[in-house]
Scaffold this active site. Structure first.
Site: not given
Ligand code: TMP
Ligand code: MG
Length: 207
Positions: A29-30, A100
């Site tokens: 969410f950043s 990702e």
């Molecule tokens: P985002 O950075 O686009 O919000 O997505 C992060 C993705 O990584 C989301 O699918 C959740 C996943 N995630 C993990 O699998 N393990 C973790 O420890 C964290 C913090 C996120």
């Molecule tokens: Mg993302």
């Protein structure tokens, strides 16, 4: 000069051929994906051929788009491995965005290096820390090889401070014992937290 698919050497005398690695990292969410999409749109306006990739694991919002939590999105190619990503880069592509990237194994570092050495701009986007607060996947190595690093933070819902971490929420059915930090999800599973309020294990939501 381009000789054949994925075999060109860097032509350092050509002004357009200086490749580089950029990393956009930070908590969930950043605004990491927003920043990626902003850079990709600008490259498109500059008439540079771009390609966006994401790992198969990330199926949260869309199978074939890179999409931010704010629903902004651009078409992307889903790949199962770092090797597949390398194979699917077109000769004419100048700018590559990989979202990702923490979900790829260590081989992604070599692929990113090779693509940048070929004169391309490679924008790597991922979580620097997992929910436990530990460095995530190949991110430490990518941060070291990058020419440019952008570290973003969200807002901590508890204190309004800088949320540099991702809090895993206490929801049913979580297998904490596996030691594998991968849990694909969004707001139903995570919220941003600052250093002071972050807990290494599942916590109750503050929203
Ligand atoms: P985002 O950075 O686009 O919000 O997505 C992060 C993705 O990584 C989301 O699918 C959740 C996943 N995630 C993990 O699998 N393990 C973790 O420890 C964290 C913090 C996120
Ligand atoms: Mg993302």
């Amino acid at each position: 000069m381009v000789s054949s698919r994925n075999t060109m050497e860097a032509d350092v005398n050509h002004p357009c051929m200086s490749g580089q690695v950029e990393v956009i990292c930070g908590s969930m969410f950043s605004g990491k994906t927003e920043e990626l999409l902003r850079r990709i749109r600008r490259a498109t306006i500059a008439k540079q051929k771009v390609q966006l990739f994401k790992p198969q694991l990330d199926n949260r919002y869309s199978e074939d788009h890179v999409q931010s939590h704010d629903s902004n999105r651009l078409p992307s190619t889903v790949v199962g491995s770092a090797a597949e990503l390398f194979e699917r880069v077109d000769d004419m592509t100048r700018v590559i965005g990989i979202d990702e990237i923490q979900f790829f194994d260590e081989r992604i570092v070599d692929v990113v290096q090779r693509l940048a050495n070929q004169g391309r701009r490679v924008i790597c986007v991922g979580l620097d820390l997992d929910y436990r607060g530990q460095p995530f996947g190949a991110m430490p190595a990518l941060l070291c090889i990058a020419e440019e690093v952008t570290k973003l933070a969200a807002v901590c819902p508890r204190c309004g401070g800088k949320a540099t971490r991702s809090q895993l929420l206490a929801v049913e059915g979580q297998d904490e014992a596996s030691g594998n930090p991968i849990r694909v999800g969004a707001k139903e599973l995570y919220e941003p937290r600052c250093r002071a309020y972050h807990e290494a294990g599942p916590a109750v939501s503050q929203f």
